[in-house]
Scaffold this active site. Structure first.
Site, PDB file in Angstrom:
ATOM      1  N   GLU A  83       3.662  39.858  -5.920  1.00 21.31           N
ATOM      2  CA  GLU A  83       2.617  39.621  -6.067  1.00 21.31           C
ATOM      3  C   GLU A  83       1.780  41.222  -6.333  1.00 21.31           C
ATOM      4  O   GLU A  83       2.041  41.511  -5.889  1.00 21.31           O
ATOM      5  CB  GLU A  83       1.978  38.744  -5.117  1.00 21.31           C
ATOM      6  CG  GLU A  83       0.423  38.616  -5.676  1.00 21.31           C
ATOM      7  CD  GLU A  83      -0.447  37.322  -4.611  1.00 21.31           C
ATOM      8  OE1 GLU A  83       0.231  36.839  -4.967  1.00 21.31           O
ATOM      9  OE2 GLU A  83      -0.936  38.617  -3.786  1.00 21.31           O
TER      10      GLU A  83
ATOM     11  N   ARG B   9       0.612  -0.694   0.190  1.00 20.60           N
ATOM     12  CA  ARG B   9      -0.143  -0.041  -0.216  1.00 20.60           C
ATOM     13  C   ARG B   9       0.898   0.825   0.383  1.00 20.60           C
ATOM     14  O   ARG B   9       0.534   1.639  -0.465  1.00 20.60           O
ATOM     15  CB  ARG B   9      -0.883  -0.276   1.959  1.00 20.60           C
ATOM     16  CG  ARG B   9      -1.316   0.983   1.551  1.00 20.60           C
ATOM     17  CD  ARG B   9      -2.291   1.258   0.023  1.00 20.60           C
ATOM     18  NE  ARG B   9      -3.030   0.520  -0.661  1.00 20.60           N
ATOM     19  CZ  ARG B   9      -3.464   0.999  -1.787  1.00 20.60           C
ATOM     20  NH1 ARG B   9      -2.926   1.606  -2.229  1.00 20.60           N
ATOM     21  NH2 ARG B   9      -3.934   0.234  -2.954  1.00 20.60           N
TER      22      ARG B   9
ATOM     23  N   ASP C 242      -1.334  38.384 -10.834  1.00 24.21           N
ATOM     24  CA  ASP C 242      -2.414  37.279  -9.886  1.00 24.21           C
ATOM     25  C   ASP C 242      -3.534  37.661  -9.909  1.00 24.21           C
ATOM     26  O   ASP C 242      -4.175  38.943 -10.468  1.00 24.21           O
ATOM     27  CB  ASP C 242      -1.682  37.342  -8.045  1.00 24.21           C
ATOM     28  CG  ASP C 242      -2.599  36.246  -7.512  1.00 24.21           C
ATOM     29  OD1 ASP C 242      -2.949  35.414  -7.784  1.00 24.21           O
ATOM     30  OD2 ASP C 242      -3.235  36.852  -6.628  1.00 24.21           O
TER      31      ASP C 242
ATOM     32  N   LYS D  57       4.139  38.761  -1.125  1.00 29.22           N
ATOM     33  CA  LYS D  57       2.247  38.781  -1.551  1.00 29.22           C
ATOM     34  C   LYS D  57       1.194  39.953  -0.681  1.00 29.22           C
ATOM     35  O   LYS D  57       2.099  40.395  -0.411  1.00 29.22           O
ATOM     36  CB  LYS D  57       2.076  37.172  -1.059  1.00 29.22           C
ATOM     37  CG  LYS D  57       2.801  36.015  -1.291  1.00 29.22           C
ATOM     38  CD  LYS D  57       2.471  34.638  -1.112  1.00 29.22           C
ATOM     39  CE  LYS D  57       1.395  34.529  -1.910  1.00 29.22           C
ATOM     40  NZ  LYS D  57       0.785  33.183  -2.690  1.00 29.22           N
TER      41      LYS D  57
ATOM     42  N   LYS E 277       2.028  24.560  -2.882  1.00 31.87           N
ATOM     43  CA  LYS E 277       0.502  23.600  -2.119  1.00 31.87           C
ATOM     44  C   LYS E 277       0.685  22.686  -2.799  1.00 31.87           C
ATOM     45  O   LYS E 277       0.103  22.351  -3.300  1.00 31.87           O
ATOM     46  CB  LYS E 277      -0.507  24.818  -3.444  1.00 31.87           C
ATOM     47  CG  LYS E 277      -0.794  25.783  -3.063  1.00 31.87           C
ATOM     48  CD  LYS E 277      -1.948  26.733  -4.141  1.00 31.87           C
ATOM     49  CE  LYS E 277      -2.439  28.137  -4.156  1.00 31.87           C
ATOM     50  NZ  LYS E 277      -2.874  28.545  -4.186  1.00 31.87           N
TER      51      LYS E 277
END
Length: 276
Positions: free
Chosen positions: A194, A97, A215, A164, A132
């Site tokens: 950003e 697995r 963005d 950001k 991410k």
């Protein structure tokens, strides 16, 4: 990728999957039984993680015999045998697995990355990933992006400056944030900012940003932003990039297209292990 990196992931995975052993296998399978099995795809796609899967079996049975039938980066059809394993039956079952989970995950990422890359063949833009990623699997997942033909963005918060929206608000504006970064980091480190409007693009450019992220801009605004930058900084498109709209984004002339969905939303490739 170094084996110790793979081992760290596998050790955590085995502790999670077998905190007190494999009750079913130890109860039902003879201790010295030897078996042969094949890992087989149940859909087409790009294979990634063969070495990771092999290392899982090696950790359970150092004497296992492994015969990889494809290599990472190969595109395979449904019902393709990709790995032959022969060894202690208990060890194969205990590693099954974990080996499959990682192989399926990485192959899914490589496969979706390949689709994005193929969509913009002929454009100058490069497809890149983001942070991410699945917690604890970032190195492996970013490796899968490369196997799929993409490139890597930052591996961690320590790798580079990416200012950001919340940084901008906390710092008191784009100019102040860039000035503070320039004073704090080595001159060899690039500074990315950003932006969401053309006014912000202009301010970031005038303040000396090396990379300007566009963005969630519509393609029309992105085209204007690229013209405004005029090669004085690298431009990166980001936000809600899909297989349906990536060509329009690439057509704006951006240098980089970053896509979080390649890692956070990739569907695992269907792969199974069958004993002979």
């Amino acid at each position: 990728m170094e084996k110790w990196m793979i081992h760290e992931v596998l050790e955590r995975a085995f502790r999670e999957d077998m905190p007190m052993g494999d009750i079913t296998t130890d109860c039902t399978v003879p201790e010295n039984e030897i078996s042969r099995a094949y890992l087989i795809t149940k859909q087409e796609g790009v294979v990634c993680g063969i070495e990771v899967a092999m290392e899982a079996f090696r950790m359970m049975d150092p004497a296992v015999r492994l015969n990889p039938l494809v290599k990472d980066g190969d595109f395979v059809e449904n019902q393709t045998r990709i790995l032959e394993v022969e060894g202690n039956s208990r060890a194969l079952l205990k590693a099954e697995r974990t080996a499959l989970n990682l192989l399926q995950r990485l192959s899914g990422i490589a496969s979706i990355t390949r689709l994005y890359v193929e969509k913009i063949i002929g454009y100058k833009a490069k497809v890149t990933d983001t942070r991410k990623t699945t917690v604890g699997l970032r190195l492996l997942e970013k490796y899968a992006v490369r196997i799929g033909g993409g490139t890597n963005h930052r591996f961690s918060l320590s790798d580079g400056v990416l200012i950001k929206d919340n940084h901008i608000k906390a710092a008191g504006g784009i100019t102040k944030a860039i000035q503070a970064a320039k004073e704090a980091v080595p001159y060899t480190m690039k500074i990315e900012v950003e932006t969401e409007t053309l006014e912000q693009v202009r301010e970031a450019l005038e303040s000396g940003a090396d990379i300007i992220m566009l963005d969630n801009m519509p393609p029309e605004m992105m085209t204007e932003a690229v013209a405004l930058v005029a090669g004085k900084a690298v431009t990166e498109a980001s936000g809600n990039i899909t297989l349906e709209n990536i060509q329009k984004v690439a057509a704006t002339g951006v240098d980089i297209i970053s896509i979080g969905a390649m890692t956070h939303s990739a569907m695992a490739m269907d792969i199974s292990m069958n004993f002979e």
